[in-house]
Design an enzyme around this catalytic site. Structure first.
Site, PDB file in Angstrom:
ATOM      1  N   HIS A 149     -26.382  11.767 -62.230  1.00 34.26           N
ATOM      2  CA  HIS A 149     -26.871  13.074 -61.760  1.00 34.26           C
ATOM      3  C   HIS A 149     -26.695  13.149 -60.257  1.00 34.26           C
ATOM      4  O   HIS A 149     -27.038  12.205 -59.537  1.00 34.26           O
ATOM      5  CB  HIS A 149     -28.355  13.226 -62.121  1.00 34.26           C
ATOM      6  CG  HIS A 149     -29.035  14.362 -61.413  1.00 34.26           C
ATOM      7  ND1 HIS A 149     -28.617  15.670 -61.517  1.00 34.26           N
ATOM      8  CD2 HIS A 149     -30.099  14.377 -60.564  1.00 34.26           C
ATOM      9  CE1 HIS A 149     -29.399  16.441 -60.782  1.00 34.26           C
ATOM     10  NE2 HIS A 149     -30.298  15.688 -60.187  1.00 34.26           N
ATOM     11  N   GLU A 198      -5.266  21.176 -63.439  1.00 36.63           N
ATOM     12  CA  GLU A 198      -5.560  20.033 -64.308  1.00 36.63           C
ATOM     13  C   GLU A 198      -6.970  20.033 -64.899  1.00 36.63           C
ATOM     14  O   GLU A 198      -7.309  19.150 -65.688  1.00 36.63           O
ATOM     15  CB  GLU A 198      -5.261  18.733 -63.554  1.00 36.63           C
ATOM     16  CG  GLU A 198      -3.807  18.764 -63.096  1.00 36.63           C
ATOM     17  CD  GLU A 198      -3.145  17.427 -62.930  1.00 36.63           C
ATOM     18  OE1 GLU A 198      -3.855  16.427 -62.799  1.00 36.63           O
ATOM     19  OE2 GLU A 198      -1.900  17.406 -62.924  1.00 36.63           O
TER      20      GLU A 198
HETATM   21  O1  2HA Z   1     -33.575  15.678 -59.878  1.00 38.59           O
HETATM   22  O2  2HA Z   1     -32.296  14.394 -57.975  1.00 38.59           O
HETATM   23  O3  2HA Z   1     -34.998  13.292 -56.632  1.00 38.59           O
HETATM   24  C1  2HA Z   1     -34.319  14.856 -59.060  1.00 38.59           C
HETATM   25  C2  2HA Z   1     -33.453  14.090 -58.155  1.00 38.59           C
HETATM   26  C3  2HA Z   1     -34.009  12.924 -57.479  1.00 38.59           C
HETATM   27 ZN    ZN Z   2     -31.725  16.263 -58.766  1.00 36.88          ZN
END
Ligand code: 2HA
Ligand code: ZN
Length: 280
Positions: free
Chosen positions: A148, A178
């Site tokens: 993430h 691409e």
């Molecule tokens: O989504 O990205 O603090 C929460 C983060 C970390």
């Molecule tokens: Zn975050």
């Protein structure tokens, strides 16, 4: 390295290739400007054998209860970023900023085997990570990584573009030739939800059944894959397309990649584009 580990012949934890990979990628991502402050988090599924070569798996340091049980992951090993920790600092002090965990046999807690020094806890997004691992493993046995990050241009695009995931995907495909080859499965988009919650975890994981990428509006992106290179490369490609989108926004578009050309690309590279997007 503790004397206990030294006496058992373990190599110092920070020598482990998976710790080096986490240190390098967090540094690289921070350099992109995507992981300001404590933004971003990573979890990486490891095999017991690769962990046990470097870390004592027989004597957990402590146990942390989970508020969302993950029976499906019982006994599995992960290296994760710590809650409130800065990507910028991982490379300087991996043991304080990362942790190696094993999910307990009942799936109700995790045992800390290494790292998360001074009482630190796993990423605040552990629910989204663990629930996403469960779904990706069902469809891809080689799956290992959930990443993430607050990819700047993807966030920007969620202010100006329709959040319908088919429309969002099509625009991204149209931005760089691409893209359709790199993510023929498209990107998914969930509604805005409070981060760190089990609810955002469940909504993200639901989308992970048939996507490797989930966009969190006005927040960032979740990417998954079987290696760090593949996962980072996927996010990097989406972010590149979003950057082009933002660069051309508001300007007169004189020509673009047509649906037929996108279909030709899919055909040439032998990928199946997500259904319901191309009109050919
Ligand atoms: O989504 O990205 O603090 C929460 C983060 C970390
Ligand atoms: Zn975050």
């Amino acid at each position: 390295m503790s004397t206990v580990l030294a006496s058992k012949g373990y190599i110092a934890g920070t020598e482990a290739p998976f710790i080096k990979e986490m240190s390098e990628i967090t540094h690289h991502m921070w350099m992109q400007g995507w992981d300001e402050l404590n933004g971003g988090n990573i979890s990486y599924l490891l095999e017991e054998d690769e962990v046990a070569k470097y870390i004592n798996v027989l004597e957990p340091l402590r146990t942390i209860n989970l508020t969302f049980p993950v029976k499906e992951l019982a006994g599995k090993y992960f290296i994760v970023t710590g809650s409130g920790k800065f990507f910028r600092n991982v490379i300087k002090d991996p043991e304080a900023n990362l942790g190696v965990l094993r999910v307990s046999a009942d799936g109700d807690s995790v045992e800390v085997l290494w790292g998360l020094r001074d009482g630190a806890v796993p990423t605040s997004e552990l629910a989204s990570h663990f629930m996403s691992h469960i779904e990706r493993l069902k469809v891809d046995p080689s799956h290992r990584i959930v990443l993430h990050t607050h990819a700047t241009n993807v966030i920007a695009m969620t202010f100006t573009h329709d959040l319908d995931e088919l429309k969002f995907t099509k625009t991204l495909w149209e931005m760089c030739t691409e893209c359709i080859v790199v993510f023929p499965d498209g990107v998914s988009v969930i509604p805005w939800i409070v981060p760190g919650s089990s609810e955002i975890g469940r909504e993200t994981a639901k989308k992970m059944r048939d996507h490797r990428i989930v966009v969190w509006p006005h927040h960032g992106i979740f990417g998954t894959g079987s290696t760090m290179d593949a996962t980072f490369g996927l996010i990097e490609t989406v972010e590149k397309a979003a950057t082009v989108y933002n660069l051309v926004a508001g300007k007169e578009i004189k020509q673009k990649i047509t649906d037929q050309q996108l279909a030709d690309l899919a055909n040439a590279f032998k990928v199946t584009p997500k259904a319901g997007i191309l009109n050919v």
